[in-house]
Design a protein around this motif. Structure first.
Motif, mmCIF file in Angstrom:
data_model
loop_
_atom_site.group_PDB
_atom_site.id
_atom_site.type_symbol
_atom_site.label_atom_id
_atom_site.label_comp_id
_atom_site.label_asym_id
_atom_site.label_seq_id
_atom_site.Cartn_x
_atom_site.Cartn_y
_atom_site.Cartn_z
ATOM 1 N N ASP A 48 9.224 -10.890 -7.900
ATOM 2 C CA ASP A 48 7.851 -11.302 -7.571
ATOM 3 C C ASP A 48 7.407 -10.705 -6.238
ATOM 4 O O ASP A 48 6.291 -10.200 -6.116
ATOM 5 N N TYR A 49 8.277 -10.760 -5.235
ATOM 6 C CA TYR A 49 7.959 -10.206 -3.909
ATOM 7 C C TYR A 49 7.750 -8.686 -3.989
ATOM 8 O O TYR A 49 6.777 -8.158 -3.452
ATOM 9 N N ILE A 50 8.640 -7.997 -4.683
ATOM 10 C CA ILE A 50 8.549 -6.539 -4.792
ATOM 11 C C ILE A 50 7.283 -6.138 -5.544
ATOM 12 O O ILE A 50 6.562 -5.225 -5.118
ATOM 13 N N MET A 51 6.987 -6.806 -6.651
ATOM 14 C CA MET A 51 5.801 -6.449 -7.431
ATOM 15 C C MET A 51 4.509 -6.789 -6.700
ATOM 16 O O MET A 51 3.509 -6.114 -6.876
ATOM 17 N N GLU A 52 4.532 -7.805 -5.852
ATOM 18 C CA GLU A 52 3.357 -8.098 -5.019
ATOM 19 C C GLU A 52 3.119 -6.945 -4.042
ATOM 20 O O GLU A 52 1.993 -6.511 -3.843
ATOM 21 N N MET A 53 4.211 -6.439 -3.464
ATOM 22 C CA MET A 53 4.098 -5.276 -2.566
ATOM 23 C C MET A 53 3.568 -4.060 -3.336
ATOM 24 O O MET A 53 2.711 -3.337 -2.844
ATOM 25 N N VAL A 54 4.088 -3.836 -4.537
ATOM 26 C CA VAL A 54 3.662 -2.696 -5.363
ATOM 27 C C VAL A 54 2.177 -2.796 -5.664
ATOM 28 O O VAL A 54 1.439 -1.813 -5.539
ATOM 29 N N ASN A 55 1.717 -3.955 -6.050
ATOM 30 C CA ASN A 55 0.305 -4.126 -6.410
ATOM 31 C C ASN A 55 -0.629 -3.928 -5.226
ATOM 32 O O ASN A 55 -1.766 -3.492 -5.399
ATOM 33 N N ASN A 56 -0.177 -4.218 -4.017
ATOM 34 C CA ASN A 56 -1.011 -4.066 -2.825
ATOM 35 C C ASN A 56 -0.860 -2.707 -2.158
ATOM 36 O O ASN A 56 -1.628 -2.377 -1.257
ATOM 37 N N LEU A 57 0.120 -1.924 -2.597
ATOM 38 C CA LEU A 57 0.406 -0.635 -1.975
ATOM 39 C C LEU A 57 -0.455 0.471 -2.585
ATOM 40 O O LEU A 57 -0.486 0.620 -3.807
ATOM 41 N N PRO A 58 -1.150 1.248 -1.758
ATOM 42 C CA PRO A 58 -1.911 2.383 -2.292
ATOM 43 C C PRO A 58 -0.961 3.461 -2.816
ATOM 44 O O PRO A 58 0.174 3.573 -2.359
ATOM 45 N N PHE A 59 -1.431 4.245 -3.768
ATOM 46 C CA PHE A 59 -0.629 5.335 -4.304
ATOM 47 C C PHE A 59 -0.302 6.346 -3.214
ATOM 48 O O PHE A 59 -1.132 6.649 -2.361
ATOM 49 N N GLY A 60 0.932 6.850 -3.243
ATOM 50 C CA GLY A 60 1.358 7.867 -2.296
ATOM 51 C C GLY A 60 1.809 7.332 -0.939
ATOM 52 O O GLY A 60 2.266 8.095 -0.102
ATOM 53 N N GLN A 61 1.702 6.050 -0.716
ATOM 54 C CA GLN A 61 2.111 5.449 0.543
ATOM 55 C C GLN A 61 3.575 5.020 0.478
ATOM 56 O O GLN A 61 4.076 4.677 -0.588
ATOM 57 N N ILE A 62 4.239 5.021 1.616
ATOM 58 C CA ILE A 62 5.603 4.540 1.721
ATOM 59 C C ILE A 62 5.574 3.260 2.560
ATOM 60 O O ILE A 62 4.957 3.227 3.612
ATOM 61 N N ALA A 63 6.232 2.229 2.046
ATOM 62 C CA ALA A 63 6.289 0.955 2.777
ATOM 63 C C ALA A 63 7.758 0.517 2.869
ATOM 64 O O ALA A 63 8.548 0.777 1.969
ATOM 65 N N LYS A 64 8.086 -0.137 3.971
ATOM 66 C CA LYS A 64 9.442 -0.639 4.150
ATOM 67 C C LYS A 64 9.526 -2.044 3.570
ATOM 68 O O LYS A 64 8.701 -2.892 3.866
ATOM 69 N N LEU A 65 10.528 -2.267 2.722
ATOM 70 C CA LEU A 65 10.783 -3.579 2.150
ATOM 71 C C LEU A 65 11.810 -4.291 2.999
ATOM 72 O O LEU A 65 12.875 -3.736 3.306
ATOM 73 N N GLU A 66 11.505 -5.489 3.416
ATOM 74 C CA GLU A 66 12.454 -6.297 4.189
ATOM 75 C C GLU A 66 13.146 -7.259 3.238
ATOM 76 O O GLU A 66 12.643 -8.335 2.952
ATOM 77 N N ILE A 67 14.269 -6.839 2.704
ATOM 78 C CA ILE A 67 15.016 -7.673 1.744
ATOM 79 C C ILE A 67 16.377 -7.975 2.312
ATOM 80 O O ILE A 67 17.056 -7.167 2.810
#
Length: 67
Positions: A48-67
């Motif tokens: 759920d957390y990862i898919m929330e990040m995916v849905n809010n992330l623009p295409f081509g952007q890199i984001a750091k996941l804090e897991i």
């Protein structure tokens, strides 16, 4: 861990890449089918957390996941 959202073209769907700190590819899955890949990687409980990040992330952007 890093997450990248890749825009598909024509018949190729949108994909997500999960990469480690050395940028080694850990998982590559369709945006609409994350179940098997995340479970195989041991992150099924954080889907759920990862898919929330995916849905809010623009295409081509890199984001750091804090897991």
């Amino acid at each position: 861990m890093y997450i990248i959202k890749v825009k598909g073209i024509a018949k190729i769907p949108d994909y997500v890449q999960l990469r480690d700190e050395k940028f080694t590819l850990l998982a590559y899955f369709r945006v609409d089918r994350p179940d098997k890949s995340l479970t195989k990687l041991g992150l099924g409980d954080k889907q759920d957390y990862i898919m929330e990040m995916v849905n809010n992330l623009p295409f081509g952007q890199i984001a750091k996941l804090e897991i």
